[in-house]
Design a protein around this motif. Structure first.
Motif: not given
Ligand code: MG
Ligand code: ATP
Length: 353
Positions: A12, A131-132
């Motif tokens: 991240t 993200d993710e």
């Molecule tokens: Mg992360």
């Protein structure tokens, strides 16, 4: 590009840095974070909507941004059928047939191509940052990959940068071979001993503080170079050090407190989301020490058949606790989780699931 790696390695942080750089170079950025169980369409749509309005306002000829909005409207009509809670105001007539088939693998490529064409017309470029990304279902990942394939074939100015747990092994068939050609998959992992030393020493030195070399060696031995753990050991030793020179003894004094805090926060929040059967499964993994685990061995430790552990294993994968680095193998997504499981459940007695 798809950055993949375990929990707490800095994906991240990197994604945010990439976004900052992209923006500095004039990209329009769309940062989204996937959430377990939330579909891709409604997550992207509001961002695409404001982006298209923004492109529409930019000076210059052309009507591709307006067309993009009509395609988006058609896309929203299609996803509304499936997900009734989506209501994004878009007071515009849909372009019928553009992205409303209801099949994401058809609609998403059409939508992203229309958006990218609008950007191209305004001499602009778009970076979508997700993200993710492992939380998307197979169908959604595949739609995303197909969309990027189309964008690339048409050389349109839209790029995708994703970050998440290792997902390639989970991608099946067609989308997998596509993905392998389309994306680069840098893996983000632990730092080397030298890099770990730099991560601690460079910012410290900037304010006149120094870590002794045996202190750094000890931190590396304990953290194995995982960025989040380096951060925690750095934080506690910093707080404890009475002088600007951080010695080995300070690290040793700090360690129980660091481990206590990690157990209570980093590890515990994940542990608390598990059912008894899932804890039992993870404890059986930890029972075998560190490394990758063969499904067959885990089953044996539990006194069960390889087939019967399947459902619990599937749930743990879905929760992002474990992943499959290779066929028939399992590993923890959280570094050092095996050691934590042993601390959390010192006496291991396999229970029937
Ligand atoms: Mg992360
Ligand atoms: N470049 C960096 N500089 C300073 N600290 C860093 C850096 N990269 C990672 N860290 C440390 O590691 C922590 C975890 O980083 P980050 O949240 O990016 O991990 P992640 O890979 O996204 O983890 P997760 O899979 O849990 O989301 C940060 O909070 C920070 O303490």
């Amino acid at each position: 590009m798809l950055l993949t790696g375990l929990r707490g390695v800095g994906k991240t942080v990197l994604l945010n840095e990439i976004e900052r750089k992209a923006r500095a170079q004039g990209y329009h950025t769309i940062p989204v974070e996937a959430v377990e169980g939330k579909p891709l369409g409604p997550l992207l749509a509001p961002h695409l909507r404001s982006l298209l309005f923004e492109l529409d306002r930019l000076a210059g000829m052309g009507n591709k941004a307006k067309r993009g909005l009509r395609v988006l409207r058609s896309f929203l009509g299609a996803i509304k059928v499936t997900y009734q809670d989506v209501s994004i105001g878009l007071d515009i007539d849909p372009e019928k047939g553009a992205a409303d088939s209801g099949d994401l693998e058809i609609d998403l490529p059409n939508l992203l191509v229309a958006v990218a064409e609008a950007a191209e017309e305004k001499n602009s470029a778009i970076a979508v940052l997700i993200d993710e990304i492992q939380y998307f279902g197979q169908k959604e990942l595949s739609a995303l990959i197909m969309a990027m394939h189309r964008v690339q074939q048409r050389r349109l100015p839209l790029i995708l940068i994703g970050a998440g747990l290792p997902i390639l092994p989970g991608l099946a068939g067609e989308s997998k071979s596509y993905a392998e050609r389309l994306f680069s998959f840098p893996s983000v992992g632990a730092l080397s001993e030298e890099e770990s030393a730099r991560a601690l020493n460079e910012p410290a030195r900037a304010v006149g503080v120094h870590f002794a070399s045996d202190a750094l060696r000890e931190v590396f031995r304990l953290t194995k170079g995982y960025p989040y753990f380096l951060q925690e050991w750095g934080y506690q030793t910093w707080n404890l050090a009475p002088t600007p020179s951080i010695a080995l003894s300070i690290v040793q004094t700090a360690t129980p407190e660091v481990v206590r805090r990690l157990d209570q926060n980093f590890f515990r929040v994940r542990f608390d989301r598990l059912t008894p059967s899932e804890k039992n499964f993870l404890r059986a993994m930890a029972h075998q020490g560190a490394g990758n685990y063969r499904s067959g061995d885990i089953a044996e430790t539990l006194g069960m058949t390889a087939k019967s552990i399947g459902p619990v294993r599937a749930k743990l994968i879905k929760k992002g606790m474990i992943y499959s680095p290779a066929h028939g193998e399992m590993a923890f997504t959280v570094p050092l989780f095996d050691e934590f499981m042993v601390r959390a459940i010192p006496e291991f007695q396999p229970r029937l699931m």
